[in-house]
Write a protein that holds these residues in place. Structure first.
Motif, PDB file in Angstrom:
ATOM      1  N   THR A  94       0.872  -1.177   0.000  1.00 39.51           N
ATOM      2  CA  THR A  94       0.000   0.000   0.000  1.00 39.51           C
ATOM      3  C   THR A  94       0.907   1.224   0.000  1.00 39.51           C
ATOM      4  N   GLN A  95       0.756   2.061  -1.007  1.00 41.44           N
ATOM      5  CA  GLN A  95       1.648   3.199  -1.152  1.00 41.44           C
ATOM      6  C   GLN A  95       0.841   4.484  -1.296  1.00 41.44           C
ATOM      7  N   GLN A  96       1.163   5.447  -0.450  1.00 36.65           N
ATOM      8  CA  GLN A  96       0.533   6.767  -0.491  1.00 36.65           C
ATOM      9  C   GLN A  96       1.515   7.719  -1.156  1.00 36.65           C
ATOM     10  N   PHE A  97       1.225   8.085  -2.394  1.00 31.24           N
ATOM     11  CA  PHE A  97       2.161   8.919  -3.150  1.00 31.24           C
ATOM     12  C   PHE A  97       2.017  10.387  -2.797  1.00 31.24           C
ATOM     13  N   MET A  98       0.806  10.832  -2.661  1.00 28.05           N
ATOM     14  CA  MET A  98       0.510  12.206  -2.267  1.00 28.05           C
ATOM     15  C   MET A  98      -0.948  12.242  -1.830  1.00 28.05           C
ATOM     16  N   GLN A  99      -1.397  13.376  -1.324  1.00 30.44           N
ATOM     17  CA  GLN A  99      -2.770  13.474  -0.864  1.00 30.44           C
ATOM     18  C   GLN A  99      -3.739  13.118  -1.997  1.00 30.44           C
ATOM     19  N   LEU A 101      -3.786  10.350  -3.722  1.00 32.29           N
ATOM     20  CA  LEU A 101      -3.240   9.417  -4.708  1.00 32.29           C
ATOM     21  C   LEU A 101      -2.531   8.279  -3.982  1.00 32.29           C
ATOM     22  N   ALA A 102      -3.135   7.105  -4.019  1.00 37.11           N
ATOM     23  CA  ALA A 102      -2.572   5.955  -3.305  1.00 37.11           C
ATOM     24  C   ALA A 102      -2.848   4.682  -4.084  1.00 37.11           C
ATOM     25  N   MET A 103      -1.999   3.672  -3.826  1.00 42.77           N
ATOM     26  CA  MET A 103      -2.202   2.333  -4.349  1.00 42.77           C
ATOM     27  C   MET A 103      -2.437   1.428  -3.149  1.00 42.77           C
ATOM     28  N   VAL A 104      -3.615   0.823  -3.069  1.00 45.38           N
ATOM     29  CA  VAL A 104      -3.974   0.013  -1.911  1.00 45.38           C
ATOM     30  C   VAL A 104      -4.161  -1.438  -2.360  1.00 45.38           C
ATOM     31  N   ASN A 105      -3.231  -2.285  -1.971  1.00 41.62           N
ATOM     32  CA  ASN A 105      -3.284  -3.704  -2.330  1.00 41.62           C
ATOM     33  C   ASN A 105      -3.258  -4.600  -1.111  1.00 41.62           C
ATOM     34  N   ARG A 106      -3.696  -4.084   0.038  1.00 41.77           N
ATOM     35  CA  ARG A 106      -3.576  -4.870   1.264  1.00 41.77           C
ATOM     36  C   ARG A 106      -4.518  -6.075   1.301  1.00 41.77           C
ATOM     37  N   ASP A 107      -5.449  -6.143   0.340  1.00 39.90           N
ATOM     38  CA  ASP A 107      -6.356  -7.292   0.309  1.00 39.90           C
ATOM     39  C   ASP A 107      -5.922  -8.366  -0.681  1.00 39.90           C
ATOM     40  N   VAL A 108      -4.811  -8.159  -1.368  1.00 39.74           N
ATOM     41  CA  VAL A 108      -4.326  -9.155  -2.328  1.00 39.74           C
ATOM     42  C   VAL A 108      -3.680 -10.320  -1.573  1.00 39.74           C
ATOM     43  N   VAL A 109      -3.995 -11.551  -1.993  1.00 41.97           N
ATOM     44  CA  VAL A 109      -3.369 -12.732  -1.398  1.00 41.97           C
ATOM     45  C   VAL A 109      -2.575 -13.467  -2.478  1.00 41.97           C
ATOM     46  N   PHE A 110      -1.559 -14.182  -2.040  1.00 46.65           N
ATOM     47  CA  PHE A 110      -0.647 -14.871  -2.951  1.00 46.65           C
ATOM     48  C   PHE A 110      -0.670 -16.365  -2.658  1.00 46.65           C
ATOM     49  N   VAL A 111      -0.636 -17.151  -3.727  1.00 49.12           N
ATOM     50  CA  VAL A 111      -0.602 -18.609  -3.612  1.00 49.12           C
ATOM     51  C   VAL A 111       0.629 -19.098  -4.363  1.00 49.12           C
ATOM     52  N   ASP A 238      -0.712  -1.619 -18.931  1.00 49.43           N
ATOM     53  CA  ASP A 238      -1.032  -0.723 -17.820  1.00 49.43           C
ATOM     54  C   ASP A 238      -0.355  -1.165 -16.532  1.00 49.43           C
ATOM     55  N   ALA A 239      -0.313  -2.480 -16.297  1.00 53.67           N
ATOM     56  CA  ALA A 239       0.357  -2.988 -15.104  1.00 53.67           C
ATOM     57  C   ALA A 239       1.869  -2.793 -15.188  1.00 53.67           C
ATOM     58  N   ILE A 240       2.439  -3.118 -16.341  1.00 50.37           N
ATOM     59  CA  ILE A 240       3.886  -2.969 -16.516  1.00 50.37           C
ATOM     60  C   ILE A 240       4.302  -1.515 -16.329  1.00 50.37           C
ATOM     61  N   ASP A 241       3.550  -0.600 -16.883  1.00 52.02           N
ATOM     62  CA  ASP A 241       3.872   0.823 -16.712  1.00 52.02           C
ATOM     63  C   ASP A 241       3.841   1.220 -15.240  1.00 52.02           C
ATOM     64  N   SER A 242       2.871   0.671 -14.494  1.00 49.73           N
ATOM     65  CA  SER A 242       2.757   1.038 -13.082  1.00 49.73           C
ATOM     66  C   SER A 242       3.918   0.493 -12.267  1.00 49.73           C
ATOM     67  N   PHE A 243       4.487  -0.648 -12.690  1.00 50.86           N
ATOM     68  CA  PHE A 243       5.581  -1.244 -11.927  1.00 50.86           C
ATOM     69  C   PHE A 243       6.799  -0.320 -11.868  1.00 50.86           C
ATOM     70  N   GLU A 244       6.942   0.546 -12.845  1.00 46.94           N
ATOM     71  CA  GLU A 244       8.076   1.470 -12.825  1.00 46.94           C
ATOM     72  C   GLU A 244       8.060   2.300 -11.545  1.00 46.94           C
ATOM     73  N   LEU A 245       6.867   2.615 -11.061  1.00 47.38           N
ATOM     74  CA  LEU A 245       6.743   3.435  -9.864  1.00 47.38           C
ATOM     75  C   LEU A 245       6.520   2.607  -8.608  1.00 47.38           C
ATOM     76  N   ILE A 246       5.608   1.625  -8.668  1.00 52.52           N
ATOM     77  CA  ILE A 246       5.181   0.978  -7.426  1.00 52.52           C
ATOM     78  C   ILE A 246       6.002  -0.247  -7.039  1.00 52.52           C
ATOM     79  N   SER A 247       6.876  -0.727  -7.924  1.00 52.32           N
ATOM     80  CA  SER A 247       7.705  -1.884  -7.546  1.00 52.32           C
ATOM     81  C   SER A 247       8.753  -1.521  -6.512  1.00 52.32           C
TER      82      SER A 247
END
Length: 376
Positions: A94-99, A101-111, A238-247
């Motif tokens: 979960t990343q808060q970039f600015m007021q 604007l955030a990426m919230v993935n705290r509900d994602v689960v991995f198998v 769209d996902a690949i582009d976002s990884f540049e910032l959120i990875s």
């Protein structure tokens, strides 16, 4: 050939450890590509991708790999391990970039497949097992479905490898991706070990690799068939582009050096389209090597991939064998926990395209002697 059993000596030994198994840097055209790119771009990265951008060599590499994998886009990282860590961080964090604007993935689960690479487990060590992190039995479609059935309604990412280098097995990728699609899960395949080796119709595991191409994301390593350093993730743009910032991995560490990027694009086109016979010849050499190991009754892994391991089991015995091979001028690395399962230690043998018949025969004779002495 690399420095000998005692580091710092000038004794040369035969190396069966290197994952640079095609040895392509010794080709004049590949070397010319690397040298020309070094003259143009230098050997320093100059900073992170987010801070300073990338070179035309990186763009060419990413587009070339994305096309080969039939994906919309790709993004590169310094290594395959960094790519894996960046992906899990992007999808889990979960990343808060600015007021506002955030990426919230705290509900994602991995198998995860239980035998997934150390880097994937390391990336997920902050996720509580049983809540955000689950596993299924190695290469078991039934076990995965059992887990997914319990996770209905959740945002799920299923993570597995294509070729597992310790036991040499290949995942049933069609069936695994089928399950992901049926249960609405994303799929992430770590193809570090099979990139540019498997996939074409004339080679083993073509069907499995057709399944891999259907996965949401595919990670590939440049270390194996390409023989350089770096990793890439290919998938939806769209996902690949976002990884540049959120990875995080593109913001806080340097990426692939430009000469390696140029070399990767060149070698990918070489192996995929221009001279695929290079890989065909190598796989034929591996098949002959495995046949000879079986002829002398060595306890090697069953699946005929380019990763062959001598099954030892006991960790201490495996280290003793490693040292015994070194004494005979051969480097065969031991893989113990966490690289292998506890009590499942192996010596991993990687045949190199440059190995001579004399070197191969020497390895087989030494192994026969160890077998006769009940060391194997």
């Amino acid at each position: 050939m690399i420095p000998g059993a005692v580091h710092g000596t000038d004794e040369l030994i035969t190396n069966f450890a290197s994952v640079n198994f095609l040895n392509l840097q010794r080709r004049a055209d590949v070397m010319d590509c690397l040298v020309d790119a070094t003259r143009q771009y230098g050997l320093g990265s100059g900073g992170t991708r987010v801070i300073q951008g990338i070179t035309p060599a990186h763009v060419d590499m990413e587009q070339t790999v994305a096309r080969y994998l039939n994906k919309e886009a790709a993004i590169s990282f310094a290594t395959g391990t960094v790519a894996n860590i960046g992906f899990i961080n992007a999808m889990a964090g979960t990343q808060q970039f600015m007021q506002g604007l955030a990426m919230v993935n705290r509900d994602v689960v991995f198998v995860y497949d239980r035998d997934a690479h150390w880097s994937l487990w390391k990336a997920a060590e902050g996720l509580k097992f049983g809540e955000r992190l689950f596993s299924f039995q190695h290469n078991s479609v039934e076990s995965l479905e059992e887990v997914l059935r319990k996770l209905r309604g959740k945002r799920v990412v299923v993570v597995f490898e294509s070729v597992y280098s310790i036991d040499g097995t290949v995942a049933p990728m069609h069936e695994l991706v089928d399950l992901c699609e049926r249960y609405g899960a994303l799929s992430y395949v770590d193809d570090a070990n099979g990139f540019l080796v498997y996939g074409p119709p004339n080679r083993n595991f073509h069907v499995e690799y057709e399944g891999m191409l259907r996965a949401t994301f595919i990670m590939v390593s440049m270390k194996k068939a390409v023989g350089l350093e770096g990793g890439l993730i290919a998938g939806p743009k769209d996902a690949i582009d976002s990884f540049e910032l959120i990875s995080g991995a593109s913001s806080f560490t340097a990426g692939v050096l430009a000469p390696a990027a140029a070399g990767t694009a060149y070698i990918t086109r070489l192996l995929a389209y221009e001279e695929p016979q290079i890989v065909d010849d190598y796989l034929a050499k591996v098949a002959d090597f495995r046949s000879r190991l079986l002829d002398v009754e060595l306890p090697i892994t069953d699946t005929a991939t380019c990763f062959t391991s001598v099954v030892v089991g006991d960790e201490a015995k495996c280290v003793e064998l490693y040292n015994a091979y070194l004494e005979q001028g051969i480097r065969v690395p031991p893989y113990l926990y966490p690289a292998a399962r506890r009590g499942g230690a192996v010596l991993r043998i990687i045949l190199n395209a440059g190995h001579t018949e004399e070197q191969i025969e020497h390895f087989i004779e030494v192994s026969k002697n160890f077998r006769d002495q009940k060391m194997l």
